[in-house]
Design an enzyme around this catalytic site. Structure first.
Site, mmCIF file in Angstrom:
data_model
loop_
_atom_site.group_PDB
_atom_site.id
_atom_site.type_symbol
_atom_site.label_atom_id
_atom_site.label_comp_id
_atom_site.label_asym_id
_atom_site.label_seq_id
_atom_site.Cartn_x
_atom_site.Cartn_y
_atom_site.Cartn_z
ATOM 1 N N CYS A 1 42.427 38.540 29.803
ATOM 2 C CA CYS A 1 43.781 39.101 29.772
ATOM 3 C C CYS A 1 44.108 39.755 28.436
ATOM 4 O O CYS A 1 45.135 40.422 28.305
ATOM 5 C CB CYS A 1 44.800 38.013 30.093
ATOM 6 N N ASP B 1 44.855 41.073 40.161
ATOM 7 C CA ASP B 1 44.519 40.896 38.757
ATOM 8 C C ASP B 1 43.010 41.050 38.596
ATOM 9 O O ASP B 1 42.238 40.518 39.398
ATOM 10 C CB ASP B 1 44.952 39.517 38.267
ATOM 11 N N ASP C 1 48.931 33.817 39.926
ATOM 12 C CA ASP C 1 50.183 34.513 40.240
ATOM 13 C C ASP C 1 50.765 34.066 41.575
ATOM 14 O O ASP C 1 51.984 34.082 41.765
ATOM 15 C CB ASP C 1 49.956 36.023 40.259
#
Length: 350
Positions: free
Chosen positions: A19, A70, A93
């Site tokens: 990330c 993602d 998520d």
């Protein structure tokens, strides 16, 4: 031509990892702010307006579908672990919305001429192992030949519309609970420099492959008002989104925030990520910090978390129940880290 008998390390093929390779928050804001809005159907009950973790579409009075995606470049060199971490991160998520994951689609970009097909297959197997453990098998996907390797998921889940959790429901007087320690970005930076210890690397893998399963159960607890997961924008960046979406201020107790001991030591020795600098540049005007605040502490609170923990805002009388839920799902480090207050959105560090 690359000699595939001695393939390169996965992390050597990417400019960033996990990330930490997300767009700079300020750049993302400029892009979104200048993108014309479109009329949304009434059934789309959560969209990008509050920068939430997933979109939610109401299918009926008692059922909504939750959708997210993602993907990122390698954060570790072991292909199986890379697949596991990317899948765990994508599914987070779904959990952050209080939903139950049901199935996934794979997103795959690989430099085919630089990586053996067996390495690519192992990445996919790692992702599949996590998705199946979550009860959300990978039903298909899309792949391309790419200059840098990347992998992730489109994840779908279901939730009752009345039990759905968002990042915009925090109420003044709530307590804030963080489900995992901070420091994954610092660990990743140390690993790329070859200075991470085996023990710290094992701790990093264990945390980033621990599913945020508590999220599904949090939806059933009255008094849980808002949830998000802490990922690429660090704790301060994602707490800012919660404060702005909810219209509350936050008071963060610095000493209460769980941090991996190895990551704190590395940060104090000067290990940092470029992403933490970018996060601070985007949130610094939102944060009131004490004089003499150490750079290492700032870096940790801005540290980009790959597959980080859930951040929960709940009524004080529900805090023990929430902490017990985290413990039951293997998140023993979960801790109360602060509170919310009425007033102009902002974060105060004490």
């Amino acid at each position: 031509m690359t000699d595939l008998t001695t393939p390169p390390l996965l992390t050597s093929l990417a400019h960033g990892g996990g990330c930490g390779c997300k767009l700079d928050p300020s750049v993302l804001n400029q892009i979104i702010e200048r993108t014309p809005g479109l009329a949304m159907p009434a059934e789309l009950i959560v969209d990008a307006a509050t920068r939430d973790d997933a979109a939610v579409y109401r299918l009926g009075d008692d059922l909504a579908i939750v959708a997210t995606t993602d993907f990122f470049t390698p954060i570790v060199d072991d292909p199986f672990d890379f697949g596991r971490i990317a899948a765990t991160n994508a599914l987070s998520d779904i959990y952050a919305m209080g939903a139950r994951p049901i199935f996934c689609l794979a997103i795959v970009g690989m430099p085919v001429g630089k990586l053996p097909l067996e390495t690519i297959r192992t990445i996919l197997n790692g992702g599949r192992s996590v998705a199946e453990a979550a009860g959300a098998p990978i039903a298909g996907g899309h792949s391309i030949d790419a200059a840098e390797p990347f992998y992730g998921l489109v994840a779908l889940g279901i939730v009752h519309p009345d039990r759905m959790l968002t990042n915009a429901g925090a109420k003044p007087g709530d307590v804030l609970i963080l489900g995992k320690p901070l420091g994954i970005g610092i660990y990743s930076a140390a690993m790329k420099r070859g200075i991470i210890s085996p023990e710290d690397q094992a701790e990093m893998i264990a945390s980033t492959t621990l599913l945020n399963r508590p999220g599904t159960d949090l939806a059933g607890i009255d008094g849980v008002h808002a949830v998000t997961d802490v990922t690429g924008f660090g704790l301060l960046g994602h707490l800012r989104e919660m404060c702005e979406g909810s219209g509350v201020a936050a008071v963060l107790t610095r000493d209460a925030v769980p941090v991996f001991a190895g990551a704190r030591r590395l940060a104090e020795d000067g290990v940092r990520t470029g992403a933490s600098v970018r996060v601070w540049a985007s949130v610094g005007d939102f944060v009131t910090a004490p004089d003499g605040w150490p750079d290492a502490e700032r870096d940790l609170l801005c540290d980009p978390q790959t597959s980080g923990g859930l951040l929960v805002s709940c009524a004080p009388e529900r805090a023990d129940e929430v902490l017990a839920l985290f413990t039951r799902h293997g998140h023993e480090a979960a801790a109360v880290i602060g509170r919310t207050e009425a007033g102009k959105p902002g974060i105060s560090l004490v």
